[in-house]
Design an enzyme around this catalytic site. Structure first.
Site, PDB file in Angstrom:
ATOM      1  CG  ASP A 284      -6.405   6.153  -4.378  1.00  0.00           C
ATOM      2  OD1 ASP A 284      -5.353   5.635  -4.176  1.00  0.00           O
ATOM      3  OD2 ASP A 284      -7.364   5.745  -5.069  1.00  0.00           O
ATOM      4  CG  HIS A 285      -2.231   4.286   0.017  1.00  0.00           C
ATOM      5  ND1 HIS A 285      -3.511   3.634   0.380  1.00  0.00           N
ATOM      6  CD2 HIS A 285      -1.226   3.290  -0.118  1.00  0.00           C
ATOM      7  CE1 HIS A 285      -3.244   2.314   0.285  1.00  0.00           C
ATOM      8  NE2 HIS A 285      -2.078   2.215   0.074  1.00  0.00           N
TER       9      HIS A 285
ATOM     10  CD  GLU B 177      -4.469  -6.122   0.246  1.00  0.00           C
ATOM     11  OE1 GLU B 177      -3.797  -5.584   1.051  1.00  0.00           O
ATOM     12  OE2 GLU B 177      -5.754  -5.820  -0.066  1.00  0.00           O
TER      13      GLU B 177
ATOM     14  CG  HIS C  29      -6.221   1.537  -3.706  1.00  0.00           C
ATOM     15  ND1 HIS C  29      -6.097   2.956  -3.386  1.00  0.00           N
ATOM     16  CD2 HIS C  29      -6.329   0.981  -2.664  1.00  0.00           C
ATOM     17  CE1 HIS C  29      -6.391   2.840  -2.010  1.00  0.00           C
ATOM     18  NE2 HIS C  29      -6.304   1.505  -1.442  1.00  0.00           N
TER      19      HIS C  29
HETATM   20  C1  BG6 Z   1      -6.164   0.172   1.380  1.00  0.00           C
HETATM   21  C2  BG6 Z   1      -7.286  -1.009   1.623  1.00  0.00           C
HETATM   22  O1  BG6 Z   1      -6.929   1.406   1.279  1.00  0.00           O
HETATM   23  O2  BG6 Z   1      -5.232  -0.558   0.839  1.00  0.00           O
HETATM   24  C3  BG6 Z   1      -6.669  -2.103   2.459  1.00  0.00           C
HETATM   25  O3  BG6 Z   1      -8.392  -0.312   2.789  1.00  0.00           O
HETATM   26  C4  BG6 Z   1      -5.480  -2.678   1.488  1.00  0.00           C
HETATM   27  O4  BG6 Z   1      -7.702  -3.480   2.601  1.00  0.00           O
HETATM   28  C5  BG6 Z   1      -4.437  -1.504   1.303  1.00  0.00           C
HETATM   29  O5  BG6 Z   1      -5.094  -3.750   2.329  1.00  0.00           O
HETATM   30  C6  BG6 Z   1      -3.516  -1.874   0.408  1.00  0.00           C
HETATM   31  O6  BG6 Z   1      -2.523  -0.969   0.331  1.00  0.00           O
HETATM   32  P1  BG6 Z   1      -1.023  -1.490  -0.180  1.00  0.00           P
HETATM   33  O7  BG6 Z   1      -0.362  -0.152  -0.332  1.00  0.00           O
HETATM   34  O8  BG6 Z   1      -0.648  -2.297   0.944  1.00  0.00           O
HETATM   35  O9  BG6 Z   1      -1.115  -2.066  -1.437  1.00  0.00           O
END
Ligand code: BG6
Length: 488
Positions: free
Chosen positions: A180-181, A219, A243
């Site tokens: 989960d990044h 977003e 997330h």
């Molecule tokens: C991803 C989603 O896991 O996370 C995307 O699939 C989303 O839809 C993205 O845009 C958001 O990541 P970050 O790091 O840009 O907040």
């Protein structure tokens, strides 16, 4: 002896490899953090030579990490990248891959470790892991074997359970690194430091002092070219299940006794297990769903799609620390701005000795943790306005990363996660039980959204903050969404 570490990227011609994985590995290389002996072997269906693959990756690093690209360092890095075309449904291709890896490994000293990275379409996860097993590539007699699995891990509880069962047939849980990044983001890790390396906050971090918590992941982008993937997935599966629930669990968890992977993961999972499920009959009271105007016109989206691109919800955590404290979560695409923020609102003083103008209400203290883009922490409190009898206003005490760590760019989340997987530290990865509990919570809400009790799907304007109903959800309890980080 450290030995050779081979990083095998399945899906090497895909977006993630060029956008995140290779740039992160390059940055780790430049910082001298990769093991002494390492190799990348990329695999996907498209035939490329090693040189073509290296040239593609060079272009990707230049595009996605232009300020860090350095020709000399690239010239040293690139020869570590090799490529092998292959079909993930074909066990023979895995045998060929294994033979090629074994040949590289024979030339190196010490153990032969392998990190398999599944940067592929989720429908291929099961077959890929099964083929790794069938080709004998999980055997740890010559070095460790670990598998990194990207999100989405399943699309609901039954599919996540089935996938867990399938990967557990081949791999031990300790070999599985579910990404989960968000957990790789510096500011998310700082949440742990902020809570547990300071003694000031922990004593008030509970229902006695905290009134409510807001978590926003907004977003600006719409679903763009990912519409085909996104339709039917929607914000609940794309952002909330992973997330947002991870952010919530870090805010709400008990202090772990150590930073050991399972100590941390045990506390996170306990939070998820304590979240009160949203019952179908209550789903319209506790959740809001929206879709931005024009979503259905995007290519790959069903013209009558009911997929939500915005969600807001009120959750409760049934434990001693959080009983009765609402946690509000909201996330959406095509909103006014890109911002991820966690705000902790403290209770108002029990008695106010200062006169307030008629109709005025004392603002509560709030502590806002800005995950992105202007990384920092803000604490607002009341101050007396000079030269007034007892005039008060909210002022801000702020910490911006840029002010303190200006010189050090915030690394890409994947850098930390790749390095942790290489080192065998699973603290920032998601365990099987966490995945299943988070799907259970999300499935409950999605089942409510499919039922007669569903809240209506509200169309909202692009560039707005989502449907008015999202604001009404918190207004009903006397609150407004607040984005302190944006304001300071
Ligand atoms: C991803 C989603 O896991 O996370 C995307 O699939 C989303 O839809 C993205 O845009 C958001 O990541 P970050 O790091 O840009 O907040």
């Amino acid at each position: 002896m450290e030995g050779l570490t081979s990083i095998v990227i399945f899906g090497a011609s895909g977006d993630l490899t060029g956008r995140k994985l290779i740039p992160s590995l390059f940055s780790l290389y430049c910082k001298g953090r990769l093991p002494r002996q390492w190799r990348v072997l990329g695999l996907s269906r498209t035939p490329f030579t090693n040189e073509e693959f290296q040239a593609r990756m060079e272009a990707a690093v230049k595009e996605f990490m232009p300020e860090q690209f350095e020709a000399q360092a690239w010239a040293e890095f690139a020869p570590h990248l090799a490529y092998e075309p292959g079909n993930l449904n074909n066990v023979e291709d895995f045998q060929d891959l294994d033979a090629r890896l074994a040949k590289m490994e024979a030339e190196a000293d010490g153990p032969a470790n392998r990190l398999y990275y599944l940067a592929i379409a989720p429908r291929l996860y099961e077959a890929t892991v099964a083929n790794l097993g069938a080709a004998g590539m999980i055997d740890e007699s010559h070095g460790w074997r670990r598998v990194v699995i990207e999100k989405p891990f399943g699309h609901d509880l039954p599919s996540a359970k089935a996938l867990n069962a399938a990967v557990h047939k081949v791999l031990d849980e300790a070999q599985i690194y579910r990404i989960d990044h968000y957990l790789g983001k510096e500011t998310v890790q700082n949440l742990l430091v902020f809570r547990f390396a300071n003694s000031l906050f922990e004593p008030v971090w509970n229902r006695n002092y905290i009134d409510h918590v807001q978590i926003t992941a907004a977003e600006k982008v719409d679903v763009g070219h990912r519409a085909g993937y996104y339709d039917g997935v929607g914000v609940m599966r794309d952002m909330v299940q992973n997330h947002m629930l991870q952010l919530l669990s870090l805010v709400a968890m008990e202090p772990p006794a150590s930073f050991a992977a399972d100590a941390l993961r045990n506390e996170r999972v306990k939070v998820l297990a304590s979240i009160r499920p949203v019952k179908v009959e209550n789903v319209a009271r506790h959740t809001v769903r929206g879709q931005y105007r024009g979503y259905c016109e995007a290519e790959g989206v069903a013209p009558d799609s009911q997929t939500a691109t915005y969600a807001a919800m009120r959750l409760y955590i049934d434990n001693w620390r959080w009983q009765g404290v609402p946690f509000y979560l909201r996330s959406g695409k095509a909103l006014a701005e890109k911002t991820t923020e966690i705000s902790i609102f403290f209770k108002r003083p029990p008695h106010l000795m200062f006169p307030l103008p008629p109709g005025a209400r004392l603002e509560a203290n709030d502590l806002s943790i800005c995950i992105q883009p202007d990384e920092g922490i803000h604490f607002t409190f009341q101050a007396k306005v000079p030269d007034t009898a007892a005039g008060m206003r909210n002022v801000d005490m702020s910490f911006h990363y840029a002010d303190y760590f200006g010189e050090t760019p915030i690394p890409e989340a994947y850098e930390r996660l790749l390095l942790d997987a290489i080192k065998g530290d699973a603290a920032l990865f998601t365990r099987a039980d966490t995945i299943e509990l988070s799907w259970e919570l999300v499935d409950n809400i999605l089942a409510g959204w499919q039922s007669d009790a569903a809240p209506p799907l509200i169309t909202y304007e692009r560039g707005s903050w989502g449907p008015a109903e999202g604001d009404a959800l918190v207004a009903h309890d006397g609150f407004t969404w607040l984005l302190s980080c944006r304001e300071h």
